[in-house]
Design a protein around this motif. Structure first.
Motif, PDB file in Angstrom:
ATOM      1  N   TRP A 186      64.834  -4.965  31.630  1.00 48.01           N
ATOM      2  CA  TRP A 186      63.676  -4.075  31.460  1.00 48.01           C
ATOM      3  C   TRP A 186      62.400  -4.873  31.250  1.00 48.01           C
ATOM      4  CZ3 TRP A 186      61.467  -2.735  26.387  1.00 48.01           C
ATOM      5  CH2 TRP A 186      60.612  -1.633  26.415  1.00 48.01           C
ATOM      6  N   THR A 187      62.426  -5.819  30.317  1.00 51.35           N
ATOM      7  CA  THR A 187      61.230  -6.611  30.046  1.00 51.35           C
ATOM      8  C   THR A 187      60.902  -7.545  31.204  1.00 51.35           C
ATOM      9  OG1 THR A 187      62.520  -8.257  28.834  1.00 51.35           O
ATOM     10  CG2 THR A 187      61.449  -6.531  27.545  1.00 51.35           C
ATOM     11  N   GLY A 188      61.925  -8.045  31.879  1.00 51.57           N
ATOM     12  CA  GLY A 188      61.700  -8.926  33.027  1.00 51.57           C
ATOM     13  C   GLY A 188      60.988  -8.213  34.160  1.00 51.57           C
ATOM     14  N   ILE A 189      61.447  -7.009  34.479  1.00 53.30           N
ATOM     15  CA  ILE A 189      60.785  -6.219  35.522  1.00 53.30           C
ATOM     16  C   ILE A 189      59.339  -5.948  35.120  1.00 53.30           C
ATOM     17  CG2 ILE A 189      60.716  -3.973  36.696  1.00 53.30           C
ATOM     18  CD1 ILE A 189      63.816  -3.963  36.472  1.00 53.30           C
ATOM     19  N   GLY A 190      59.142  -5.580  33.863  1.00 51.05           N
ATOM     20  CA  GLY A 190      57.793  -5.304  33.384  1.00 51.05           C
ATOM     21  C   GLY A 190      56.890  -6.529  33.421  1.00 51.05           C
ATOM     22  N   ALA A 191      57.418  -7.669  33.007  1.00 49.45           N
ATOM     23  CA  ALA A 191      56.610  -8.892  32.964  1.00 49.45           C
ATOM     24  C   ALA A 191      56.254  -9.379  34.365  1.00 49.45           C
ATOM     25  CB  ALA A 191      57.360  -9.979  32.194  1.00 49.45           C
ATOM     26  N   VAL A 192      57.256  -9.494  35.214  1.00 45.47           N
ATOM     27  CA  VAL A 192      57.005  -9.978  36.571  1.00 45.47           C
ATOM     28  C   VAL A 192      56.131  -8.989  37.343  1.00 45.47           C
ATOM     29  CG1 VAL A 192      58.101 -10.552  38.780  1.00 45.47           C
ATOM     30  CG2 VAL A 192      59.091 -11.393  36.641  1.00 45.47           C
ATOM     31  N   GLY A 193      56.429  -7.713  37.201  1.00 44.92           N
ATOM     32  CA  GLY A 193      55.628  -6.698  37.881  1.00 44.92           C
ATOM     33  C   GLY A 193      54.184  -6.710  37.434  1.00 44.92           C
ATOM     34  N   SER A 194      53.958  -6.897  36.139  1.00 50.13           N
ATOM     35  CA  SER A 194      52.591  -6.931  35.618  1.00 50.13           C
ATOM     36  C   SER A 194      51.826  -8.151  36.126  1.00 50.13           C
ATOM     37  CB  SER A 194      52.598  -6.916  34.087  1.00 50.13           C
ATOM     38  OG  SER A 194      53.100  -5.678  33.632  1.00 50.13           O
ATOM     39  N   VAL A 195      52.494  -9.264  36.256  1.00 48.83           N
ATOM     40  CA  VAL A 195      51.850 -10.457  36.815  1.00 48.83           C
ATOM     41  C   VAL A 195      51.470 -10.204  38.267  1.00 48.83           C
ATOM     42  CG1 VAL A 195      52.218 -12.851  37.523  1.00 48.83           C
ATOM     43  CG2 VAL A 195      52.935 -12.106  35.253  1.00 48.83           C
ATOM     44  N   ILE A 196      52.386  -9.622  39.023  1.00 43.29           N
ATOM     45  CA  ILE A 196      52.103  -9.334  40.437  1.00 43.29           C
ATOM     46  C   ILE A 196      50.914  -8.371  40.562  1.00 43.29           C
ATOM     47  CG2 ILE A 196      53.008  -8.220  42.524  1.00 43.29           C
ATOM     48  CD1 ILE A 196      55.774  -9.404  41.702  1.00 43.29           C
ATOM     49  N   VAL A 197      50.917  -7.312  39.765  1.00 45.94           N
ATOM     50  CA  VAL A 197      49.803  -6.358  39.801  1.00 45.94           C
ATOM     51  C   VAL A 197      48.500  -7.051  39.396  1.00 45.94           C
ATOM     52  CG1 VAL A 197      48.824  -4.312  38.677  1.00 45.94           C
ATOM     53  CG2 VAL A 197      51.178  -4.284  39.472  1.00 45.94           C
ATOM     54  N   GLY A 198      48.540  -7.893  38.391  1.00 46.91           N
ATOM     55  CA  GLY A 198      47.342  -8.606  37.969  1.00 46.91           C
ATOM     56  C   GLY A 198      46.764  -9.476  39.062  1.00 46.91           C
ATOM     57  N   VAL A 199      47.626 -10.188  39.761  1.00 44.70           N
ATOM     58  CA  VAL A 199      47.174 -11.077  40.831  1.00 44.70           C
ATOM     59  C   VAL A 199      46.673 -10.275  42.031  1.00 44.70           C
ATOM     60  CG1 VAL A 199      47.932 -12.809  42.502  1.00 44.70           C
ATOM     61  CG2 VAL A 199      48.592 -13.021  40.100  1.00 44.70           C
ATOM     62  N   VAL A 200      47.432  -9.260  42.433  1.00 42.02           N
ATOM     63  CA  VAL A 200      47.103  -8.513  43.645  1.00 42.02           C
ATOM     64  C   VAL A 200      45.966  -7.516  43.413  1.00 42.02           C
ATOM     65  CG1 VAL A 200      48.007  -6.875  45.355  1.00 42.02           C
ATOM     66  CG2 VAL A 200      49.417  -8.805  44.626  1.00 42.02           C
ATOM     67  N   LEU A 201      46.069  -6.713  42.361  1.00 39.44           N
ATOM     68  CA  LEU A 201      45.110  -5.631  42.148  1.00 39.44           C
ATOM     69  C   LEU A 201      43.837  -6.089  41.429  1.00 39.44           C
ATOM     70  CD1 LEU A 201      44.829  -2.528  42.552  1.00 39.44           C
ATOM     71  CD2 LEU A 201      45.748  -2.270  40.247  1.00 39.44           C
ATOM     72  N   HIS A 224      42.985  -9.416  40.929  1.00 42.43           N
ATOM     73  CA  HIS A 224      42.592 -10.751  41.393  1.00 42.43           C
ATOM     74  C   HIS A 224      42.615 -11.786  40.270  1.00 42.43           C
ATOM     75  CE1 HIS A 224      41.594  -8.830  45.150  1.00 42.43           C
ATOM     76  NE2 HIS A 224      40.827  -7.974  44.489  1.00 42.43           N
ATOM     77  N   ASP A 225      43.590 -11.651  39.356  1.00 42.33           N
ATOM     78  CA  ASP A 225      43.766 -12.655  38.313  1.00 42.33           C
ATOM     79  C   ASP A 225      44.121 -13.982  38.968  1.00 42.33           C
ATOM     80  OD1 ASP A 225      43.365 -10.641  36.486  1.00 42.33           O
ATOM     81  OD2 ASP A 225      45.476 -10.456  35.921  1.00 42.33           O
ATOM     82  N   GLN A 226      43.578 -15.057  38.438  1.00 43.97           N
ATOM     83  CA  GLN A 226      43.826 -16.380  38.978  1.00 43.97           C
ATOM     84  C   GLN A 226      45.029 -17.009  38.283  1.00 43.97           C
ATOM     85  OE1 GLN A 226      42.017 -17.769  41.594  1.00 43.97           O
ATOM     86  NE2 GLN A 226      41.235 -15.684  41.678  1.00 43.97           N
ATOM     87  N   MET A 227      45.908 -17.600  39.073  1.00 39.93           N
ATOM     88  CA  MET A 227      47.050 -18.315  38.511  1.00 39.93           C
ATOM     89  C   MET A 227      46.894 -19.798  38.834  1.00 39.93           C
ATOM     90  SD  MET A 227      50.282 -15.821  39.084  1.00 39.93           S
ATOM     91  CE  MET A 227      51.262 -16.947  38.136  1.00 39.93           C
ATOM     92  N   ASN A 228      46.824 -20.606  37.803  1.00 38.84           N
ATOM     93  CA  ASN A 228      46.729 -22.039  37.971  1.00 38.84           C
ATOM     94  C   ASN A 228      48.056 -22.626  37.525  1.00 38.84           C
ATOM     95  OD1 ASN A 228      46.195 -24.737  37.990  1.00 38.84           O
ATOM     96  ND2 ASN A 228      44.221 -24.559  36.956  1.00 38.84           N
ATOM     97  N   TRP A 229      48.824 -23.129  38.458  1.00 36.17           N
ATOM     98  CA  TRP A 229      50.177 -23.615  38.177  1.00 36.17           C
ATOM     99  C   TRP A 229      50.185 -24.958  37.449  1.00 36.17           C
ATOM    100  CZ3 TRP A 229      53.725 -20.025  38.742  1.00 36.17           C
ATOM    101  CH2 TRP A 229      53.474 -18.985  39.626  1.00 36.17           C
ATOM    102  N   LEU A 230      49.052 -25.634  37.389  1.00 36.37           N
ATOM    103  CA  LEU A 230      49.008 -26.967  36.783  1.00 36.37           C
ATOM    104  C   LEU A 230      48.697 -26.924  35.300  1.00 36.37           C
ATOM    105  CD1 LEU A 230      47.137 -28.869  39.634  1.00 36.37           C
ATOM    106  CD2 LEU A 230      49.601 -28.768  39.175  1.00 36.37           C
ATOM    107  N   THR A 231      48.149 -25.813  34.788  1.00 35.09           N
ATOM    108  CA  THR A 231      47.812 -25.772  33.354  1.00 35.09           C
ATOM    109  C   THR A 231      48.613 -24.721  32.660  1.00 35.09           C
ATOM    110  OG1 THR A 231      45.993 -24.242  33.753  1.00 35.09           O
ATOM    111  CG2 THR A 231      45.472 -26.586  33.673  1.00 35.09           C
TER     112      THR A 231
END
Length: 86
Positions: free
Chosen positions: A62-77, A79-86
């Motif tokens: 339940w929490t995994g779906i919510g967490a991953v889904g929220s990240v995807i929505v943040g990035v797509v909808l 335009h949250d920036q994800m910096n993989w190096l920091t």
């Protein structure tokens, strides 16, 4: 059917988290109401699923779906920036 309830509950996690962002700190009443409905639906789905699945399985899924889904929505909808190096 239990897994369907659990997946739907996880998607409701994404729903309420997204609506909460759109509520602007609960200043937008419509989005605030949608947030609360999403929270109730999410918990209800988890409760139903946990009647037939061990909580040690249901809760992380339940929490995994919510967490991953929220990240995807943040990035797509939003335009949250994800910096993989920091």
């Amino acid at each position: 059917m239990t897994w369907i309830y659990l997946i739907l509950a996880g998607l409701c996690e994404v729903w309420w988290a997204t609506a909460m962002k759109l509520s602007d700190g609960f200043h937008q009443i419509g989005w605030s109401i949608i947030t609360i409905i999403g929270m109730i639906a999410s918990f209800a789905g988890l409760i139903i699923a946990s009647k037939h699945l061990p909580i040690g399985i249901a809760y992380p899924v339940w929490t995994g779906i919510g967490a991953v889904g929220s990240v995807i929505v943040g990035v797509v909808l939003f335009h949250d920036q994800m910096n993989w190096l920091t």
